[in-house]
Write a protein that holds these residues in place. Structure first.
Motif, short mmCIF file in Angstrom:
data_model
loop_
_atom_site.label_atom_id
_atom_site.label_comp_id
_atom_site.label_asym_id
_atom_site.label_seq_id
_atom_site.Cartn_x
_atom_site.Cartn_y
_atom_site.Cartn_z
N ALA A 1 34.98 38.24 27.10
CA ALA A 1 36.41 38.05 27.36
C ALA A 1 37.10 37.35 26.18
O ALA A 1 36.56 36.40 25.61
CB ALA A 1 36.60 37.23 28.63
N ALA B 1 40.57 34.92 34.44
CA ALA B 1 40.43 36.35 34.17
C ALA B 1 38.98 36.83 34.18
O ALA B 1 38.64 37.79 34.87
CB ALA B 1 41.08 36.69 32.84
N ALA C 1 36.78 42.65 27.07
CA ALA C 1 37.95 42.43 27.93
C ALA C 1 38.92 41.53 27.20
O ALA C 1 38.53 40.51 26.64
CB ALA C 1 37.53 41.79 29.25
N TYR D 1 43.23 40.02 26.97
CA TYR D 1 44.63 39.86 27.39
C TYR D 1 45.51 39.66 26.16
O TYR D 1 45.21 38.80 25.31
CB TYR D 1 44.76 38.66 28.33
N GLU E 1 44.56 44.00 29.48
CA GLU E 1 45.74 43.59 30.22
C GLU E 1 46.86 43.31 29.23
O GLU E 1 46.69 42.51 28.30
CB GLU E 1 45.46 42.34 31.06
N SER F 1 45.39 36.69 37.69
CA SER F 1 44.01 36.79 38.17
C SER F 1 43.81 38.05 39.00
O SER F 1 42.75 38.70 38.94
CB SER F 1 43.64 35.56 38.99
N TRP G 1 42.82 41.17 37.25
CA TRP G 1 41.41 41.23 36.89
C TRP G 1 40.51 41.43 38.11
O TRP G 1 39.66 42.32 38.13
CB TRP G 1 41.01 39.98 36.11
N LEU H 1 40.99 45.47 37.22
CA LEU H 1 40.26 45.70 35.97
C LEU H 1 38.75 45.51 36.11
O LEU H 1 37.97 46.40 35.76
CB LEU H 1 40.82 44.79 34.87
N LEU H 2 38.32 44.36 36.59
CA LEU H 2 36.88 44.08 36.63
C LEU H 2 36.09 45.08 37.48
O LEU H 2 34.97 45.47 37.08
CB LEU H 2 36.64 42.64 37.10
#
Length: 282
Positions: free
Chosen positions: A101, A116, A171, A173, A197, A265, A268, A272-273
């Motif tokens: 991340a 995240a 990943a 942001y 993101e 949050s 994610w 996404l996750l």
């Protein structure tokens, strides 16, 4: 993981009685039952991806988790934050998916890890190993140089814990999304996929989107959550990048939400996750 192999010996039908095995036969067919694969690492899942998990950890890395389970380790380049999957066995580890991340401008590795990489709602059931890379605390990432920070963190965490070499996911942001996109497209075979993101592929690759996509070693998995009123990455440019990926049959999962340049949050944990659950390199 040591390699496992099996040898199959075919015997004539008449030979089975001589070695004391009963069978049910129809003509010349012999019913042998079901073979259950047993791997050298103790897994019995039959999942072929286990067979190419790569080397396990090479050292013991002392750590002290804080109240939410996060802890820091140091690579040769920077510190980074880690959270282990639920029930990770330090004595008998099995290979884990790794999430790498990258925070946005002004963020920190610990903060991004908490909202995240492993949001609170996922912690009780976390089934992947997560790291949040440090080295740019409170800053934006430097796209031309900070790949070294990411590589060093991955190398170090793999020496401490069992990371599946074919299931490493980036990943990011905002600024972290730029770096994630850049690394993913430059060396796509290293990564099982990339989660983004509010960021922009074309900004990550210097506007050379067509050439970069055409040169990718494989059509890497991508999941992207965008904002309609994003004041940093205009939605029209995000859509242009989206369309170019789709035209080339990249496996892109994409959505747009109302709002400006903000991360949540829920983006994610809910969207996404979950996308990375089955991702693997070819």
């Amino acid at each position: 993981m040591t390699s496992a192999s099996a040898r199959i010996v075919i015997l004539p039908i008449a030979a089975w009685a001589s070695i004391g095995l009963a069978s049910s036969m129809s003509g010349d067919e012999l019913e042998l039952g079901t073979l259950t694969p047993i791997f050298a690492d103790g897994l019995e899942s039959g999942n072929i991806f286990v067979w190419d998990a790569g080397p396990g950890p090479t050292q013991s890395c002392p750590f002290t988790p804080e109240a939410n389970g996060f802890f820091s380790l140091d690579s040769e380049q920077s510190s980074y934050v880690v959270r282990l999957p639920v029930d990770y066995d330090l004595q008998n580890p099995v290979p884990q998916r790794l999430l790498v991340a990258l925070h946005g401008c002004g963020g920190t590795a610990l903060d991004f890890a908490g909202w995240a990489a492993v949001p609170a709602v996922l912690r009780a059931t976390q089934d992947y190993l997560a790291i949040s890379v440090g080295g740019r605390e409170g800053e934006c990432w430097e796209l031309d140089t900070d790949g070294a920070l990411v590589a060093a963190a991955i190398e170090h965490v793999r020496s401490c814990f069992y990371v599946h070499q074919r299931q490493i996911v980036l990943a990011g942001y905002s600024s972290g999304g730029l770096l994630a996109y850049k690394l993913a497209m430059e060396d796509s075979l290293t990564w099982a996929g990339v989660l983004i993101e509010v960021s922009l592929l074309s900004a990550a690759v210097g506007g050379n989107t067509d050439a970069v996509l055409d040169a990718a070693a494989w059509k890497i998995n991508v999941a992207h959550s965008a904002r309609l009123e994003d004041e940093i990455f205009d939605i029209d440019f995000v859509r242009l990048d989206r369309d170019k990926m789709l035209e080339r049959n990249f496996p892109l999962v994409y959505r747009e939400l109302p709002g400006g340049h903000v991360g949540t949050s829920a983006d994610w944990s809910d969207y996404l996750l979950p996308q990375m659950a089955t991702w693997s390199t070819p």
